[in-house]
Design a protein around this motif. Sequence first.
Motif, PDB file in Angstrom:
ATOM      1  N   HIS A  16      -3.558 -10.288 -13.396  1.00  0.00           N
ATOM      2  CA  HIS A  16      -2.199 -10.643 -13.799  1.00  0.00           C
ATOM      3  C   HIS A  16      -1.579  -9.501 -14.599  1.00  0.00           C
ATOM      4  CE1 HIS A  16      -3.824 -14.648 -12.893  1.00  0.00           C
ATOM      5  NE2 HIS A  16      -2.570 -15.055 -12.782  1.00  0.00           N
ATOM      6  N   GLN A  17      -0.290  -9.351 -14.438  1.00  0.00           N
ATOM      7  CA  GLN A  17       0.451  -8.320 -15.156  1.00  0.00           C
ATOM      8  C   GLN A  17       1.310  -8.956 -16.237  1.00  0.00           C
ATOM      9  OE1 GLN A  17       3.318  -6.225 -12.789  1.00  0.00           O
ATOM     10  NE2 GLN A  17       3.582  -4.572 -14.264  1.00  0.00           N
ATOM     11  N   ASN A  18       1.308  -8.351 -17.414  1.00  0.00           N
ATOM     12  CA  ASN A  18       2.165  -8.798 -18.505  1.00  0.00           C
ATOM     13  C   ASN A  18       3.561  -8.231 -18.284  1.00  0.00           C
ATOM     14  OD1 ASN A  18       3.311  -9.620 -20.896  1.00  0.00           O
ATOM     15  ND2 ASN A  18       2.063  -8.307 -22.211  1.00  0.00           N
ATOM     16  N   MET A  34       2.419 -12.467 -14.468  1.00  0.00           N
ATOM     17  CA  MET A  34       2.658 -12.594 -13.035  1.00  0.00           C
ATOM     18  C   MET A  34       1.413 -12.115 -12.302  1.00  0.00           C
ATOM     19  SD  MET A  34       5.851 -13.663 -12.874  1.00  0.00           S
ATOM     20  CE  MET A  34       6.698 -13.211 -11.378  1.00  0.00           C
ATOM     21  N   GLU A  35       0.999 -12.876 -11.307  1.00  0.00           N
ATOM     22  CA  GLU A  35      -0.211 -12.518 -10.575  1.00  0.00           C
ATOM     23  C   GLU A  35       0.076 -11.430  -9.546  1.00  0.00           C
ATOM     24  OE1 GLU A  35      -3.816 -14.528  -7.925  1.00  0.00           O
ATOM     25  OE2 GLU A  35      -2.203 -15.786  -8.738  1.00  0.00           O
ATOM     26  N   LEU A  36      -0.766 -10.421  -9.525  1.00  0.00           N
ATOM     27  CA  LEU A  36      -0.658  -9.361  -8.531  1.00  0.00           C
ATOM     28  C   LEU A  36      -1.400  -9.782  -7.269  1.00  0.00           C
ATOM     29  CD1 LEU A  36      -1.390  -6.195 -10.730  1.00  0.00           C
ATOM     30  CD2 LEU A  36       0.831  -7.122 -10.075  1.00  0.00           C
ATOM     31  N   GLY A  37      -0.756  -9.646  -6.131  1.00  0.00           N
ATOM     32  CA  GLY A  37      -1.408  -9.970  -4.873  1.00  0.00           C
ATOM     33  C   GLY A  37      -2.481  -8.949  -4.536  1.00  0.00           C
ATOM     34  N   GLY A  40      -2.917  -7.335  -1.958  1.00  0.00           N
ATOM     35  CA  GLY A  40      -2.393  -6.185  -1.240  1.00  0.00           C
ATOM     36  C   GLY A  40      -1.618  -5.229  -2.122  1.00  0.00           C
ATOM     37  N   ASP A  41      -1.438  -5.602  -3.382  1.00  0.00           N
ATOM     38  CA  ASP A  41      -0.685  -4.762  -4.310  1.00  0.00           C
ATOM     39  C   ASP A  41      -1.473  -3.496  -4.644  1.00  0.00           C
ATOM     40  OD1 ASP A  41       1.696  -5.053  -6.568  1.00  0.00           O
ATOM     41  OD2 ASP A  41      -0.047  -3.949  -7.299  1.00  0.00           O
ATOM     42  N   GLU A  42      -0.772  -2.381  -4.703  1.00  0.00           N
ATOM     43  CA  GLU A  42      -1.420  -1.093  -4.954  1.00  0.00           C
ATOM     44  C   GLU A  42      -2.122  -1.060  -6.307  1.00  0.00           C
ATOM     45  OE1 GLU A  42      -0.071   3.566  -5.610  1.00  0.00           O
ATOM     46  OE2 GLU A  42       1.241   2.187  -4.507  1.00  0.00           O
ATOM     47  N   VAL A  43      -1.474  -1.617  -7.324  1.00  0.00           N
ATOM     48  CA  VAL A  43      -2.064  -1.603  -8.662  1.00  0.00           C
ATOM     49  C   VAL A  43      -3.256  -2.549  -8.741  1.00  0.00           C
ATOM     50  CG1 VAL A  43      -1.637  -2.104 -11.092  1.00  0.00           C
ATOM     51  CG2 VAL A  43       0.065  -0.870  -9.763  1.00  0.00           C
ATOM     52  N   HIS A  44      -3.155  -3.705  -8.080  1.00  0.00           N
ATOM     53  CA  HIS A  44      -4.294  -4.628  -8.010  1.00  0.00           C
ATOM     54  C   HIS A  44      -5.506  -3.906  -7.434  1.00  0.00           C
ATOM     55  CE1 HIS A  44      -6.938  -7.719  -6.351  1.00  0.00           C
ATOM     56  NE2 HIS A  44      -6.329  -8.622  -7.109  1.00  0.00           N
ATOM     57  N   ARG A  45      -5.296  -3.211  -6.343  1.00  0.00           N
ATOM     58  CA  ARG A  45      -6.397  -2.490  -5.698  1.00  0.00           C
ATOM     59  C   ARG A  45      -6.969  -1.425  -6.623  1.00  0.00           C
ATOM     60  NH1 ARG A  45      -6.581   2.220  -3.633  1.00  0.00           N
ATOM     61  NH2 ARG A  45      -4.301   2.438  -3.652  1.00  0.00           N
ATOM     62  N   TYR A  46      -6.087  -0.684  -7.293  1.00  0.00           N
ATOM     63  CA  TYR A  46      -6.537   0.405  -8.159  1.00  0.00           C
ATOM     64  C   TYR A  46      -7.371  -0.123  -9.328  1.00  0.00           C
ATOM     65  CZ  TYR A  46      -6.392   4.424 -11.299  1.00  0.00           C
ATOM     66  OH  TYR A  46      -6.744   5.452 -12.131  1.00  0.00           O
ATOM     67  N   ILE A  47      -6.860  -1.169 -10.000  1.00  0.00           N
ATOM     68  CA  ILE A  47      -7.579  -1.720 -11.149  1.00  0.00           C
ATOM     69  C   ILE A  47      -8.911  -2.316 -10.719  1.00  0.00           C
ATOM     70  CG2 ILE A  47      -7.539  -3.507 -12.934  1.00  0.00           C
ATOM     71  CD1 ILE A  47      -4.533  -3.112 -13.146  1.00  0.00           C
ATOM     72  N   LYS A  48      -8.899  -3.073  -9.627  1.00  0.00           N
ATOM     73  CA  LYS A  48     -10.127  -3.704  -9.145  1.00  0.00           C
ATOM     74  C   LYS A  48     -11.177  -2.658  -8.785  1.00  0.00           C
ATOM     75  CE  LYS A  48     -11.919  -6.671  -5.451  1.00  0.00           C
ATOM     76  NZ  LYS A  48     -11.557  -7.508  -4.269  1.00  0.00           N
ATOM     77  N   GLU A  49     -10.785  -1.651  -8.023  1.00  0.00           N
ATOM     78  CA  GLU A  49     -11.742  -0.628  -7.604  1.00  0.00           C
ATOM     79  C   GLU A  49     -12.276   0.151  -8.797  1.00  0.00           C
ATOM     80  OE1 GLU A  49      -9.904   1.778  -4.630  1.00  0.00           O
ATOM     81  OE2 GLU A  49      -9.966   0.207  -3.085  1.00  0.00           O
ATOM     82  N   ARG A  50     -11.403   0.453  -9.739  1.00  0.00           N
ATOM     83  CA  ARG A  50     -11.824   1.184 -10.936  1.00  0.00           C
ATOM     84  C   ARG A  50     -12.798   0.339 -11.763  1.00  0.00           C
ATOM     85  NH1 ARG A  50     -11.560   6.302 -13.624  1.00  0.00           N
ATOM     86  NH2 ARG A  50     -11.546   5.913 -15.854  1.00  0.00           N
ATOM     87  N   PHE A  51     -12.457  -0.922 -11.951  1.00  0.00           N
ATOM     88  CA  PHE A  51     -13.276  -1.848 -12.729  1.00  0.00           C
ATOM     89  C   PHE A  51     -14.679  -1.966 -12.131  1.00  0.00           C
ATOM     90  CE2 PHE A  51     -14.402  -6.457 -13.441  1.00  0.00           C
ATOM     91  CZ  PHE A  51     -14.665  -6.357 -14.801  1.00  0.00           C
ATOM     92  N   ILE A  52     -14.743  -2.194 -10.824  1.00  0.00           N
ATOM     93  CA  ILE A  52     -16.029  -2.373 -10.154  1.00  0.00           C
ATOM     94  C   ILE A  52     -16.828  -1.073 -10.138  1.00  0.00           C
ATOM     95  CG2 ILE A  52     -17.144  -2.910  -7.959  1.00  0.00           C
ATOM     96  CD1 ILE A  52     -16.005  -5.347  -9.368  1.00  0.00           C
ATOM     97  N   SER A  53     -16.167   0.040  -9.840  1.00  0.00           N
ATOM     98  CA  SER A  53     -16.884   1.309  -9.714  1.00  0.00           C
ATOM     99  C   SER A  53     -17.497   1.751 -11.037  1.00  0.00           C
ATOM    100  CB  SER A  53     -15.952   2.401  -9.179  1.00  0.00           C
ATOM    101  OG  SER A  53     -14.935   2.714 -10.120  1.00  0.00           O
ATOM    102  N   GLU A  54     -16.831   1.461 -12.155  1.00  0.00           N
ATOM    103  CA  GLU A  54     -17.350   1.888 -13.452  1.00  0.00           C
ATOM    104  C   GLU A  54     -18.552   1.057 -13.899  1.00  0.00           C
ATOM    105  OE1 GLU A  54     -16.741   4.510 -14.852  1.00  0.00           O
ATOM    106  OE2 GLU A  54     -14.817   5.169 -14.029  1.00  0.00           O
ATOM    107  N   LEU A  55     -18.839  -0.029 -13.180  1.00  0.00           N
ATOM    108  CA  LEU A  55     -20.028  -0.830 -13.484  1.00  0.00           C
ATOM    109  C   LEU A  55     -21.256  -0.319 -12.748  1.00  0.00           C
ATOM    110  CD1 LEU A  55     -18.475  -4.417 -13.390  1.00  0.00           C
ATOM    111  CD2 LEU A  55     -19.212  -3.142 -15.412  1.00  0.00           C
ATOM    112  N   GLY A  56     -21.066   0.681 -11.895  1.00  0.00           N
ATOM    113  CA  GLY A  56     -22.192   1.244 -11.166  1.00  0.00           C
ATOM    114  C   GLY A  56     -22.831   0.224 -10.243  1.00  0.00           C
TER     115      GLY A  56
END
Length: 312
Positions: free
Chosen positions: A68-70, A35-38, A40-56
């Motif tokens: 997407h969520q399993n 299922m696709e996370l929108g 505006g979804d809190e988890v979408h935001r958290y994963i995206k920000e974490r993913f991008i920030s760890e790339l420096g």
Amino acid sequence: MDDQALDSPVSNCETVVSTDQPGTTLLPFISSGLMELGEGDEVHRYIKERFISELGALGAQVTVVAIHQNCHSSFTAKARAQAFQAYSEAVQKKGDSDTANVRYAWYATSKEDVSKILSYGFSYSGKPENDGLYGCGAYFAPDNHPLESIMSAPIDRDGLQHLLLCRVILGKSELVTHGSEQSHPSSEQYDSGIDDLSSPRKYIIWSTHMNTHVLPEYVVSFRAPYCLSVGLVRTPEKSQNPTSPWIPFPILILELSKIFHPSDVGLISKYYEDRKGEKISRHVLVQKVRQIVGDRLLIKIIKSFRTKQFEA
């Protein structure tokens, strides 16, 4: 990665948009239990920000297209999730510990294999991944080192790459050395392997454990610069004009000879000759060089080379 943030009720499968519904901007996964996370979804935001920030600094060049969520909605998916929980409890009891050392980790895979993994689990071809760099099993990157997986993820025909964000049961990890042919824990006390005891870049889940100690939870689809997707160095290839930061391999070897021990440079030169003789793939060559040199130094050398080119 914070388990509580990812287990937020905001992101449960009843509240997100299905990729099968009309109007969805991206339809990469059909009938995969995802299922696709929108946005505006809190988890979408958290994963995206974490993913991008760890790339420096490289994060600014990466665009997250979808997450997407399993949902573990099928009978077999539910059974695998229950088995994962059972093994987590078993590892905890075996180690006489308060935890089974469950971590989030990235796994590089193709769009087609995402569906296969979610439907049937991880498969093992009988050959070690990454040309046997760390033995026979599935290689995962810690959640704070996504670059390790980005550089191994295939690019699909839409120009996207896909990473599985999984929970993995590490239990008690043992050090696995480069070039190992190990395929299972060396003794009953160990459950997984790592490439470095103090700051691991690879979690090795052995082929004997890959469908009991791994639970895929999310799929992150993104676009990244070509230099991140296929490696940081290039070997000469016919009819191909590079359009992203790169460095010719002979020049890289010359630069490394100023820094590294002759034995290391000789080993890299051997891998380069193996590539020219088509004994190994370019992907394997790049992975071996990255292992010896390290990504930070490679990036520094490439930037220096590009600067000199522009100044010339």
